[in-house]
Scaffold this motif. Structure first.
Motif, short mmCIF file in Angstrom:
data_model
loop_
_atom_site.label_atom_id
_atom_site.label_comp_id
_atom_site.label_asym_id
_atom_site.label_seq_id
_atom_site.Cartn_x
_atom_site.Cartn_y
_atom_site.Cartn_z
N PRO A 118 0.84 -1.20 0.00
CA PRO A 118 0.00 0.00 0.00
C PRO A 118 0.88 1.25 0.00
O PRO A 118 1.93 1.29 0.64
CB PRO A 118 -0.79 -0.12 1.30
N ASN A 119 0.47 2.27 -0.70
CA ASN A 119 1.27 3.48 -0.84
C ASN A 119 0.94 4.56 0.18
O ASN A 119 1.44 5.67 0.09
CB ASN A 119 1.10 4.06 -2.25
N GLU A 120 0.11 4.25 1.13
CA GLU A 120 -0.25 5.23 2.15
C GLU A 120 0.88 5.34 3.17
O GLU A 120 1.50 4.36 3.56
CB GLU A 120 -1.53 4.80 2.87
N TYR A 160 8.42 8.39 4.64
CA TYR A 160 9.74 8.23 5.26
C TYR A 160 10.36 6.86 5.02
O TYR A 160 11.36 6.52 5.65
CB TYR A 160 9.64 8.49 6.76
N THR A 161 9.80 6.08 4.13
CA THR A 161 10.31 4.73 3.87
C THR A 161 11.77 4.77 3.45
O THR A 161 12.57 3.95 3.90
CB THR A 161 9.47 4.03 2.80
N LEU A 216 18.21 2.85 7.97
CA LEU A 216 18.28 2.76 9.43
C LEU A 216 18.06 1.32 9.88
O LEU A 216 18.79 0.81 10.74
CB LEU A 216 17.24 3.68 10.06
N LEU A 217 17.08 0.65 9.31
CA LEU A 217 16.84 -0.76 9.63
C LEU A 217 18.05 -1.60 9.28
O LEU A 217 18.45 -2.49 10.05
CB LEU A 217 15.61 -1.27 8.87
#
Length: 59
Positions: A29-31, A35-36, A42-43
């Motif tokens: 989903p693109n919602e 900040y992805t 970071l992950l």
């Protein structure tokens, strides 16, 4: 001739992995994905640090 077969096999393997990877992310989903791009590096960093410390997945 054998070299062409190897090149074709390589293309198939790489292409298949790309198509699978691409389809997984295209179907998300693109919602709220603003900040992805920040969270993925970071992950990655936190995962590498945790792996070095032999932490569990939950930690």
């Amino acid at each position: 001739m054998q070299n062409n077969e190897r090149i074709e096999k390589f293309r198939q393997i790489v292409s298949n992995k790309y198509l699978i990877y691409n389809s997984l992310f295209l179907n998300l989903p693109n919602e709220n994905t603003t900040y992805t791009g920040v969270f993925i590096p970071l992950l990655h960093k936190l995962s590498k640090e945790g792996y070095k410390k032999t932490q569990s997945l939950k930690q």
